[in-house]
Design a protein around this motif. Structure first.
Motif, short mmCIF file in Angstrom:
data_model
loop_
_atom_site.label_atom_id
_atom_site.label_comp_id
_atom_site.label_asym_id
_atom_site.label_seq_id
_atom_site.Cartn_x
_atom_site.Cartn_y
_atom_site.Cartn_z
N GLY A 33 3.72 22.35 6.64
CA GLY A 33 3.81 23.80 6.59
C GLY A 33 5.20 24.26 6.97
O GLY A 33 6.04 23.48 7.42
N LEU A 34 5.46 25.54 6.83
CA LEU A 34 6.79 26.10 7.05
C LEU A 34 7.32 25.84 8.46
O LEU A 34 8.48 25.47 8.64
N VAL A 35 6.48 26.01 9.46
CA VAL A 35 6.93 25.79 10.85
C VAL A 35 7.31 24.32 11.05
O VAL A 35 8.36 24.01 11.62
N ASP A 36 6.46 23.40 10.58
CA ASP A 36 6.76 21.98 10.73
C ASP A 36 7.98 21.57 9.91
O ASP A 36 8.77 20.74 10.34
N GLN A 37 8.13 22.17 8.73
CA GLN A 37 9.34 21.91 7.93
C GLN A 37 10.58 22.32 8.71
O GLN A 37 11.55 21.56 8.79
N THR A 38 10.55 23.51 9.28
CA THR A 38 11.70 24.02 10.02
C THR A 38 12.02 23.12 11.21
O THR A 38 13.19 22.82 11.47
N LYS A 39 11.01 22.65 11.90
CA LYS A 39 11.22 21.78 13.06
C LYS A 39 11.89 20.46 12.66
O LYS A 39 12.87 20.05 13.29
N ILE A 40 11.38 19.81 11.62
CA ILE A 40 11.94 18.50 11.24
C ILE A 40 13.33 18.67 10.63
O ILE A 40 14.21 17.83 10.83
N ILE A 41 13.56 19.75 9.89
CA ILE A 41 14.88 19.99 9.30
C ILE A 41 15.90 20.25 10.41
O ILE A 41 17.03 19.74 10.36
N THR A 42 15.53 21.03 11.41
CA THR A 42 16.43 21.31 12.52
C THR A 42 16.75 20.04 13.30
O THR A 42 17.91 19.76 13.62
N ALA A 43 15.73 19.24 13.58
CA ALA A 43 15.95 17.97 14.28
C ALA A 43 16.84 17.05 13.45
O ALA A 43 17.75 16.40 13.98
N ALA A 44 16.59 16.99 12.15
CA ALA A 44 17.39 16.14 11.26
C ALA A 44 18.85 16.58 11.28
O ALA A 44 19.76 15.74 11.31
N SER A 45 19.09 17.87 11.27
CA SER A 45 20.45 18.38 11.30
C SER A 45 21.17 17.98 12.58
O SER A 45 22.32 17.54 12.56
N GLU A 46 20.49 18.12 13.72
CA GLU A 46 21.08 17.74 15.01
C GLU A 46 21.41 16.25 15.05
O GLU A 46 22.49 15.85 15.50
N LEU A 47 20.48 15.43 14.59
CA LEU A 47 20.68 13.98 14.66
C LEU A 47 21.73 13.51 13.66
O LEU A 47 22.50 12.59 13.95
N ALA A 48 21.79 14.15 12.49
CA ALA A 48 22.83 13.80 11.52
C ALA A 48 24.20 14.14 12.09
O ALA A 48 25.16 13.36 11.96
N ARG A 49 24.31 15.29 12.74
CA ARG A 49 25.58 15.70 13.35
C ARG A 49 25.97 14.73 14.46
O ARG A 49 27.12 14.33 14.58
N ASN A 50 25.01 14.31 15.28
CA ASN A 50 25.29 13.32 16.33
C ASN A 50 25.74 11.99 15.73
O ASN A 50 26.67 11.36 16.25
N THR A 51 25.08 11.58 14.65
CA THR A 51 25.43 10.32 13.98
C THR A 51 26.88 10.36 13.53
O THR A 51 27.63 9.40 13.68
N LEU A 52 27.29 11.50 13.00
CA LEU A 52 28.66 11.67 12.52
C LEU A 52 29.65 11.80 13.68
O LEU A 52 30.62 11.05 13.76
N ASP A 53 29.39 12.73 14.58
CA ASP A 53 30.35 13.07 15.63
C ASP A 53 30.47 12.00 16.72
O ASP A 53 31.57 11.73 17.19
N TYR A 54 29.35 11.43 17.13
CA TYR A 54 29.38 10.49 18.25
C TYR A 54 29.27 9.03 17.81
O TYR A 54 29.76 8.15 18.50
N GLY A 55 28.62 8.81 16.67
CA GLY A 55 28.44 7.44 16.18
C GLY A 55 29.49 7.03 15.17
O GLY A 55 29.48 5.88 14.71
N GLY A 56 30.35 7.96 14.77
CA GLY A 56 31.37 7.64 13.79
C GLY A 56 30.84 7.51 12.38
O GLY A 56 31.52 6.99 11.50
N GLY A 57 29.63 7.98 12.14
CA GLY A 57 28.99 7.87 10.83
C GLY A 57 27.93 6.79 10.85
O GLY A 57 27.87 5.96 11.76
#
Length: 133
Positions: A33-57
């Motif tokens: 549903g929309l709420v669960d979509q928003t939650k997983i997309i937000t979490a994915a965005s945070e973790l992707a940014r961490n992967t890039l910024d702190y993990g070097g990709g």
């Protein structure tokens, strides 16, 4: 059981946007549903940014999963960066080694139905999250 999977490399800010788009597409396919979509997309965005910024990709593996009467989306983020010395501290709100607010890992954990992290200094980090319908 995995019914569909897709892997994306995370090497630039444009890739973070692509991770968000992939998470949205896969969340819809999982029937979230929309709420669960928003939650997983937000979490994915945070973790992707961490992967890039702190993990070097690194990369994300997105999987549509089914099991025991439920469907959902599992996202695995992996990098070969410097790793996290104190995972417990990193999960606390306000902890950051960069310029961010320190809400990424803890926030991603709160937005997910399942969360696991494995990290070793000098070897990298693997974070797995899932959201179920």
């Amino acid at each position: 059981m995995t019914t569909k999977s897709e892997r994306l490399d995370i090497r630039s800010s444009d890739d973070v946007v692509r991770v968000r788009q992939l998470a949205r597409t896969m969340a819809l396919a999982a029937g979230l549903g929309l709420v669960d979509q928003t939650k997983i997309i937000t979490a994915a965005s945070e973790l992707a940014r961490n992967t890039l910024d702190y993990g070097g990709g690194g990369f994300v593996l997105a999987e549509l999963v089914e099991g025991v009467g439920r469907r959902g989306l599992r996202l695995t983020f992996e990098d070969k960066g410097p790793g996290i010395g104190d995972v417990d501290a990193a999960l606390k709100d306000g902890f950051t080694t960069g310029k961010g607010m320190g809400l990424g890992l803890g926030g991603a954990r709160r937005l997910s139905n399942e969360f696991s992290i494995h990290s070793k200094p000098g070897e990298g980090t693997k974070v797995v999250i899932a959201r179920w319908k």
